[in-house]
Design a protein around this motif. Structure first.
Motif, short mmCIF file in Angstrom:
data_model
loop_
_atom_site.label_atom_id
_atom_site.label_comp_id
_atom_site.label_asym_id
_atom_site.label_seq_id
_atom_site.Cartn_x
_atom_site.Cartn_y
_atom_site.Cartn_z
N GLU A 309 6.87 -27.05 7.77
CA GLU A 309 8.04 -27.68 7.94
C GLU A 309 9.20 -26.69 8.16
OE1 GLU A 309 8.48 -30.80 8.37
OE2 GLU A 309 6.24 -31.54 7.61
N ILE A 310 10.44 -27.13 8.65
CA ILE A 310 11.54 -26.13 8.66
C ILE A 310 11.91 -25.64 7.25
CG2 ILE A 310 13.78 -25.79 9.51
CD1 ILE A 310 13.00 -27.73 11.84
N ILE A 311 12.18 -24.62 7.08
CA ILE A 311 12.58 -24.17 5.75
C ILE A 311 14.03 -23.59 5.90
CG2 ILE A 311 12.04 -22.41 3.92
CD1 ILE A 311 9.45 -21.95 5.28
N ARG A 312 14.94 -24.09 5.12
CA ARG A 312 16.19 -23.33 5.03
C ARG A 312 16.40 -22.31 4.16
NH1 ARG A 312 21.76 -25.24 5.59
NH2 ARG A 312 23.05 -23.19 5.42
N SER A 313 17.07 -21.13 4.54
CA SER A 313 17.49 -19.92 3.49
C SER A 313 18.86 -19.85 3.80
CB SER A 313 16.39 -18.94 3.82
OG SER A 313 16.91 -18.12 5.06
N PRO A 314 19.40 -18.78 3.22
CA PRO A 314 20.66 -18.32 3.33
C PRO A 314 20.91 -17.92 4.79
CG PRO A 314 20.27 -17.73 1.04
CD PRO A 314 18.85 -18.07 1.95
N ASN A 315 19.96 -17.37 5.30
CA ASN A 315 20.29 -16.45 6.42
C ASN A 315 19.85 -17.37 7.75
OD1 ASN A 315 20.85 -14.01 5.91
ND2 ASN A 315 18.68 -13.70 5.11
N GLY A 316 19.23 -18.56 7.66
CA GLY A 316 18.95 -19.38 8.68
C GLY A 316 17.77 -20.63 8.55
N PHE A 317 17.44 -20.81 9.48
CA PHE A 317 16.06 -21.74 9.41
C PHE A 317 14.85 -21.16 10.06
CE2 PHE A 317 20.21 -24.28 10.33
CZ PHE A 317 19.89 -25.10 9.51
N HIS A 318 13.83 -21.63 9.16
CA HIS A 318 12.47 -20.82 9.43
C HIS A 318 11.14 -21.81 9.59
CE1 HIS A 318 14.64 -17.15 7.57
NE2 HIS A 318 15.05 -18.29 6.91
N ILE A 319 10.38 -21.32 10.43
CA ILE A 319 9.16 -22.11 10.62
C ILE A 319 8.11 -20.85 10.51
CG2 ILE A 319 7.75 -23.55 12.21
CD1 ILE A 319 10.21 -24.16 13.73
N LEU A 320 7.03 -21.45 9.68
CA LEU A 320 5.91 -20.14 9.34
C LEU A 320 4.65 -20.69 9.88
CD1 LEU A 320 6.93 -19.29 5.66
CD2 LEU A 320 7.33 -18.01 7.79
N LYS A 321 3.93 -19.78 10.42
CA LYS A 321 2.42 -20.00 10.76
C LYS A 321 1.64 -19.31 10.15
CE LYS A 321 -0.77 -20.70 14.85
NZ LYS A 321 -0.70 -20.48 16.24
N LEU A 322 0.64 -19.87 9.51
CA LEU A 322 -0.62 -19.29 8.80
C LEU A 322 -1.43 -18.69 9.85
CD1 LEU A 322 -1.76 -18.24 6.27
CD2 LEU A 322 -2.84 -20.43 6.07
N LEU A 323 -1.55 -17.36 10.30
CA LEU A 323 -2.17 -16.72 11.28
C LEU A 323 -3.68 -16.20 10.44
CD1 LEU A 323 0.37 -14.77 13.15
CD2 LEU A 323 -0.64 -16.85 13.65
N GLY A 324 -3.53 -15.85 9.36
CA GLY A 324 -5.03 -15.64 8.54
C GLY A 324 -4.86 -15.23 7.04
N LYS A 325 -5.89 -15.29 6.33
CA LYS A 325 -5.88 -14.86 4.99
C LYS A 325 -7.07 -14.11 4.91
CE LYS A 325 -3.89 -18.73 2.54
NZ LYS A 325 -4.27 -19.85 1.46
N ARG A 326 -7.04 -13.04 3.93
CA ARG A 326 -8.02 -12.07 3.42
C ARG A 326 -8.00 -11.56 2.18
NH1 ARG A 326 -6.77 -7.19 7.57
NH2 ARG A 326 -5.09 -6.31 6.59
#
Length: 484
Positions: A309-326
């Motif tokens: 979902e959209i994440i709010r931080s002091p610097n702005g709004f963020h969207i993260l995508k999980l590209l991989g795990k290892r």
């Protein structure tokens, strides 16, 4: 903690990824010209959906019944953007835009609208130019010898020769001379970030205690995570109206993502992060070095390829995508570790003090210590610019990995009480003396060192983004669209 005592590596990997299909900084693609004196007035810019100045297509032609193609010679004479007292020319814009389009195509990333890509690119060029300007104002210089060493390391890291590196660059349509200047600027930007951001990050003992307690309660799975990142930055001291505009921009990107548009394309279109023109890819990072705010969001993503979902931080709004795990193999802890009690004298080049003058001065100081006409402590108090100067240059006990590789390599070769020749790191030039060595158990204290490093890494990215935001917001930037 003294600013010297922490691990830090020169960030030239950015340039390597640029070479093989990602993006590079934009500070040196053509000659700079001085801006007119009137460029010192405050900028007055506004936009309906962004706090960033509206950018008209700097290559667009004045409407005519039968428009003619503008020649390269005509383009180079035009000014696209004034950045403080320097300019970004239209030739730089054209070359940079073409380079980014080639890079995105090579990655298989769908190209955003050219106008959107150009806006993103110009913002990145502005921010890079501001960092280089600040580095130069602080007297930072990267000479040809250091530059050649950096290029050689780049070739070695990519398991190729310097000549093949050059051939690859030229096959990609970039002159090697231009690429060298890109690397020079990248090193300067890394140094100014180290001085302005990393050196000011403080990690308290309480933060280390809390990190260790949290790790004990929920042990790490010893994994690395590759993330995609879209950030819509909120300017410093933004009004509620501006924050609402930025929120709407993040919502627009999120809605397009939900209906299946490509994440990398959206990052190149909407994101204000440093990874925007690489399709938003942050790269592999250990879990414990990612901020808790982001990890909380990542843990809610149920599959690789999913997004937050959209994440709010002091610097702005963020969207993260999980590209991989290892999974990563646990590091085998050594039973013992050698520590060195070290002191140093730090001197840094400025506009009035060159690197050559510093080396000459340090040679004279070293001779005084050898001749016993002065002690190391006395000379540190009167010559060192480091905070340790008041303590005679004393840095305390340093363990492997606690400091710069160049510093540590020389430190380890010194005999007790021997004084080194000048050693250059990102902080400047050091003269080093080791007064004691001891072997200790690598146990509880080592865990605290590693925990401190993890907390520092978490804080570093947020601090960098905040600093870049302030640098951009306080600069004079004027967009031009006139044709020459």
């Amino acid at each position: 903690m003294n600013q010297l005592k922490r691990p830090l590596a020169l960030g030239l990997s950015v340039c390597l990824t640029a070479l093989f299909g990602l993006t590079m900084s934009s500070a040196a693609w053509s000659q700079e010209a001085k801006a007119p004196a009137t460029a010192q007035a405050p900028a007055k810019v506004a936009t309906t959906n962004s706090p960033i100045a509206p950018i008209e297509d700097p290559l667009a032609q004045t409407a005519k019944p039968a428009p003619k193609k503008v020649s390269r010679a005509q383009v180079v004479n035009g000014i696209a953007v004034v950045v403080n007292d320097e300019v970004i020319t239209k030739m730089e814009v054209e070359d940079r835009l073409n380079s980014i389009e080639r890079s995105l195509k090579a990655q298989g990333t769908p190209l955003p609208a050219r106008a959107d890509l150009e806006k993103q690119m110009l913002e990145r060029m502005i921010i890079d130019r501001l960092q280089v300007q600040l580095a130069k104002e602080q007297g930072m210089r990267v000479d040809d010898i250091m530059l050649d060493r950096a290029l050689q390391r780049m070739a070695e890291q990519n398991k190729t020769s310097l000549q093949e590196l050059r051939n690859q660059i030229e096959r990609d349509g970039t002159s090697f001379a231009a690429f060298r200047e890109e690397i020079r600027d990248d090193i300067m930007m890394q140094r100014v970030r180290e001085r302005e951001v990393d050196s000011k990050i403080q990690v308290s003992e309480l933060e280390v205690d809390n990190f260790l307690a949290a790790e004990a309660a929920a042990p790490s799975k010893n994994q690395e995570i590759n993330l995609g990142h879209i950030m819509v930055r909120i300017p410093e001291n933004a009004t509620p109206e501006v924050i609402a505009q930025r929120s709407a921009r993040a919502q627009e990107a999120y809605k397009k993502l939900r209906i299946g548009e490509d994440f990398a394309k959206l990052a190149a279109t909407y994101s204000d992060s440093t990874e925007a023109l690489k399709g938003g890819e942050v790269g592999w990072r250990e879990q414990d070095k990612i901020s808790p705010l982001f990890m909380e969001a990542v843990n809610k993503i149920s599959f690789v390829g999913g997004f937050s979902e959209i994440i709010r931080s002091p610097n702005g709004f963020h969207i993260l995508k999980l590209l991989g795990k290892r999974d990563i193999a646990p590091t085998a802890a050594a039973n013992t570790v050698q520590e060195s009690n070290v002191r140093h004298i730090l001197m840094r080049p400025t506009q009035l003090l060159t690197a050559a003058q510093i080396k000459t001065t340090m040679a004279e100081l070293k001779q005084k210590i050898i001749n016993k006409t002065a002690t190391f402590e006395e000379l540190a108090k009167t010559n060192s610019i480091d905070s340790s100067a008041t303590k005679g240059g004393d840095l305390g006990w340093i363990r492997p990995g606690d400091t710069f590789p160049e510093f540590e390599a020389v430190m380890n070769k010194l005999a007790l009480n021997e004084v080194s020749d000048p050693v250059e790191t990102q902080l400047g030039f050091h003269m080093i003396q080791v007064t004691e060595r001891k072997v200790t158990e690598d146990s509880k204290e080592r865990k605290r060192v590693e925990a401190r490093q993890s907390v520092r890494s978490r804080k570093s990215e947020e601090a960098l983004q905040d600093w870049l935001r302030q640098l951009r917001d306080r600069a004079y930037v004027e967009f031009r669209n006139e044709q020459k």
